[in-house]
Design a protein around this motif. Structure first.
Motif, mmCIF file in Angstrom:
data_model
loop_
_atom_site.group_PDB
_atom_site.id
_atom_site.type_symbol
_atom_site.label_atom_id
_atom_site.label_comp_id
_atom_site.label_asym_id
_atom_site.label_seq_id
_atom_site.Cartn_x
_atom_site.Cartn_y
_atom_site.Cartn_z
ATOM 1 N N ILE A 52 60.625 60.751 -11.301
ATOM 2 C CA ILE A 52 59.509 61.470 -11.924
ATOM 3 C C ILE A 52 59.250 62.717 -11.086
ATOM 4 O O ILE A 52 58.845 62.629 -9.925
ATOM 5 C CB ILE A 52 58.249 60.585 -11.963
ATOM 6 N N TRP A 53 59.523 63.870 -11.677
ATOM 7 C CA TRP A 53 59.454 65.097 -10.883
ATOM 8 C C TRP A 53 58.037 65.592 -10.725
ATOM 9 O O TRP A 53 57.211 65.466 -11.626
ATOM 10 C CB TRP A 53 60.321 66.188 -11.527
ATOM 11 N N ASP A 54 57.814 66.180 -9.586
ATOM 12 C CA ASP A 54 56.520 66.786 -9.275
ATOM 13 C C ASP A 54 56.461 68.140 -9.976
ATOM 14 O O ASP A 54 57.192 69.054 -9.625
ATOM 15 C CB ASP A 54 56.418 66.948 -7.755
ATOM 16 N N MET A 55 55.617 68.259 -10.985
ATOM 17 C CA MET A 55 55.610 69.499 -11.772
ATOM 18 C C MET A 55 54.415 70.391 -11.461
ATOM 19 O O MET A 55 54.042 71.226 -12.275
ATOM 20 C CB MET A 55 55.619 69.154 -13.269
ATOM 21 N N ASN A 56 53.802 70.189 -10.322
ATOM 22 C CA ASN A 56 52.686 71.079 -9.985
ATOM 23 C C ASN A 56 53.178 72.498 -9.844
ATOM 24 O O ASN A 56 54.223 72.743 -9.255
ATOM 25 C CB ASN A 56 52.021 70.621 -8.687
ATOM 26 N N ASP A 57 52.429 73.397 -10.371
ATOM 27 C CA ASP A 57 52.842 74.792 -10.367
ATOM 28 C C ASP A 57 53.065 75.278 -8.935
ATOM 29 O O ASP A 57 52.173 75.186 -8.108
ATOM 30 C CB ASP A 57 51.760 75.634 -11.040
ATOM 31 N N PRO A 58 54.255 75.751 -8.625
ATOM 32 C CA PRO A 58 54.545 76.121 -7.239
ATOM 33 C C PRO A 58 53.921 77.445 -6.803
ATOM 34 O O PRO A 58 53.870 77.726 -5.616
ATOM 35 C CB PRO A 58 56.067 76.211 -7.223
ATOM 36 N N ILE A 59 53.510 78.256 -7.748
ATOM 37 C CA ILE A 59 53.086 79.596 -7.310
ATOM 38 C C ILE A 59 51.570 79.709 -7.286
ATOM 39 O O ILE A 59 50.902 79.279 -8.172
ATOM 40 C CB ILE A 59 53.653 80.701 -8.224
#
Lengths: 250, 442
Positions: free
Chosen positions: A243-250
């Motif tokens: 389950i990928w961490d999809m928090n916005d990186p920017i």
């Protein structure tokens, strides 16, 4: 014993650029910035293209045509862009430019090389109408096979540029880029220089064809956000997918 | 001050709106800044000390032109409206600097710290991208110095202010700049500020943001009084890069500047080469030989991808994915994977980014678009995923030779043998992922 590297063929790239009065101010500064980046792009290309040495010469024209220092085609590696200027009231003497270019397009002048030269690339740019009769000069130039068979592309910048003239200079309406504004010109001059240089460096003797039109077409495809050929197959996953961490990186 | 604006003063503007003064925010050499109400919103008003402007007519004309032309990018606190003259003075309206942004000066001194070294690089990338666009539009900025940049240390986002001096490249505005950032030809008064002197000032700012000290202040500047004559020589006719490979007479002082050399040695070769070129004798004295913004952009984007975090929290640069001992805890730092491009190798770890300018030669405004991002998994601390941030799908080949399309925001697990074709400006760019030797997961 060390084998010597292959002698690199010369690929001359000519820019014929308008510095008439209408180019004064932002326009000529945009042109300068765009050309600095274009030279950088060609340097990168040369670095990754072992068998061709790209040589640049720049002819700017207003009331007269003059070559940018040092006045002969130089290896793009050593080329430094001297900023062009445009003075109010100056005319658009395209005829003079074509005449001057044609006079240097010969094996005795700019295309003299021990290792052999490829057919040149010629890039025209104007934002107006010729104020001298360019037709006679063009007719002359077309008798020179080094002009006629060159990869010719042209830019008509802005709404008051003579598109027909650029089409006649390039010999093909498909080799004309109509840049409605300077921003478009800035983003396209790099790409077109790249594709035209690529086309010319791959060309063979006798393969005259329509390289200018092809180069412009290639550049347009590259500039377009659509990527044309992509395989369409459905997603396939195998085994357990984290389950990928999809928090916005920017 | 005589021309100080009182709260509730109302002034009309060029576009027929009004500003209502709320409070004074600060002052500077050229004028003061007020918080105002403009078209129902809080904005900033720069109010000039008119006697500090040398050529008022052309200044006003230029300001009006900048307002009508509009901001080159969102990175500029650009003038949006101009007021009428009131008791001999006037001002322009711009957006307020949002919460969280700090003056670059504060970050250079160390009063405020960046969240990480990668955020420093992000800030540098944002600065060069904004200038690439500004110069590409035929403008020059004229007065690049740390005081004119606001940076959010948490994100590396940048806002560039004082855009009233921005003008067509080559036009003189009467501004010379800030001495320590001025190009040598401006210090010696041989030229007025232009695009080329901007490029020198930018290189100084980048060096200071990434390495700390001033690039021209080495042994010659320590144990001496920096009077104006000395400073003119240091930044002007006798300028010499502290890391000049041919002339070490201005090398960093081993005691006063001991940190600089070790930090410099941790920089990747491509970036060192760019700094060495930017401050070479040739580039210091020939403005046309300075690196372009595009050169900085590609080197910084690559550097951004090469910085990894060690288990101890320290950040190190793994150039081309090579494992490197951490300078703090001496543990070997090694990315779990490397991404092999045709022309370079990048380490792949959490938070690795790939920008569009690394996949060819895109339009100026698209260069810093994020194309790929390496993310972690919530349920598996060892898994790394490559996320497509681009609207174009990628063609993905797994090591089992399965092909599929990866669309925007979809993630593929990074594994040995994974191959990805990302759309570049000149056809697909193929990237192969390989397990790195000496894997230590951080």
């Amino acid at each position: 014993m060390k084998p010597r590297g292959l002698a690199r063929r010369i690929l001359p790239v000519f820019y014929v650029l308008d510095t008439s009065g209408s180019m004064r101010g932002y326009a000529v500064e945009c042109l300068n910035s765009a050309m600095e980046e274009t030279v950088r792009t060609l340097k990168n290309m040369a670095a990754h293209n072992g068998d061709v040495q790209i040589r640049i010469a720049v002819l700017s024209f207003d009331n007269e045509a003059r070559w940018m220092d040092p006045g002969v085609p130089v290896d793009v590696e050593d080329f430094v862009w001297e900023p062009l200027t445009a003075e109010l009231g100056n005319q658009t003497c395209m005829g003079a430019a074509v005449r001057e270019l044609n006079s240097k397009l010969s094996e005795d002048a700019f295309l003299c090389s021990l290792t052999g030269s490829l057919m040149p690339v010629i890039v025209f740019m104007t934002d107006g109408f010729a104020s001298d009769g360019y037709e006679a000069a063009l007719e002359d130039a077309l008798r020179n096979h080094l002009f006629r068979d060159a990869t010719r592309v042209g830019f008509a910048v802005g709404s008051s540029a003579d598109v027909k003239m650029i089409a006649r200079l390039t010999g093909n309406s498909r080799a004309v880029v109509r840049a409605g504004d300077l921003d478009t010109f800035v983003s396209l001059i790099k790409l077109v220089s790249e594709t035209a240089t690529q086309a010319a460096s791959l060309s063979h003797v006798g393969d005259v064809g329509d390289r200018g039109g092809k180069a412009v077409e290639d550049a347009m495809i590259a500039n377009d956000d659509e990527v044309t050929e992509w395989i369409a197959s459905e997603d396939v996953h195998r085994g357990k997918v984290p389950i990928w961490d999809m928090n916005d990186p920017i | 001050m005589a021309n100080e604006l009182r709260p509730h003063t109302i002034i009309s503007t060029m576009y027929g709106a009004t500003v209502r003064v709320l409070r004074k925010l600060g002052g500077g050499g050229q004028g003061d800044v007020y918080e105002v109400e403009y078209r129902g919103k809080r904005k900033a008003l720069k109010w000039y000390h008119v006697n500090k402007i040398s050529n008022l007519n052309s200044f006003v004309k230029n300001l009006k032109r900048n307002i009508t032309m509009g901001s080159p990018t969102q990175d500029f606190l650009w003038p949006i409206d101009m007021t009428e003259f009131v008791s001999g003075s006037f001002g322009y309206v711009m957006d307020l600097c949002p919460e969280g942004y700090e003056e670059a000066k504060e970050l250079l001194i160390g009063n405020v710290r960046f969240a990480s070294y990668r955020r420093r690089i992000d800030a540098c990338l944002n600065i060069v991208s904004a200038f690439r666009i500004l110069h590409g539009k035929g403008f020059s900025y004229q007065d690049v110095n740390a005081g004119n940049f606001f940076i959010d240390p948490r994100t590396g986002k940048v806002l560039i202010c004082d855009n009233d001096n921005v003008t067509t490249n080559g036009e003189e505005m009467g501004v010379l700049g800030t001495l320590s950032y001025m190009a040598p030809e401006i210090v010696t008064r041989k030229s007025f500020p232009n695009k080329y002197s901007d490029r020198h000032s930018l290189a100084v700012l980048l060096f200071r943001l990434l390495l700390g000290p001033h690039p021209l202040e080495g042994a010659r500047s320590v144990n001496t009084v920096l009077d104006s004559q000395m400073r003119r020589s240091l930044y002007g006719e006798n300028a010499l890069f502290v890391m000049d490979p041919h002339d070490r007479s201005n090398a960093p002082d081993p005691i006063a500047q001991e940190g600089l050399v070790s930090l410099w040695n941790q920089m990747p070769e491509h970036l060192k080469k760019l700094f060495t070129n930017a401050f070479s004798q040739e580039a210091l004295h020939d403005p046309l030989c300075r690196p372009l913004e595009a050169d900085w952009q590609s080197s910084l984007a690559r550097f951004r991808s090469e910085v990894l975090t060690c288990g101890c929290g320290n950040e190190v640069c793994c150039e081309s994915g090579m494992p490197v001992p951490c300078d703090a805890c001496k543990q070997l730092v090694c990315a779990p994977f490397v991404a092999v491009f045709r022309e370079m190798v990048l380490p792949v770890a959490l938070d690795t980014r790939i920008y569009r300018c690394q996949l060819g030669n895109p339009g100026i405004s698209k260069a810093l678009d994020l194309v790929a991002y390496v993310t972690g998994a919530i349920d598996d601390p060892y898994a790394l995923g490559l996320r497509n941030m681009d609207s174009e799908p990628w063609e993905v080949h797994t090591r089992w030779n399965e092909r599929h399309l990866l669309r925007q925001d979809e993630v593929v697990q990074v594994e040995e043998g994974l191959r990805v074709a990302m759309p570049g400006t000149r056809g697909p760019v193929k990237v192969r992922f390989e397990r790195n030797a000496q894997t230590v997961r951080k």
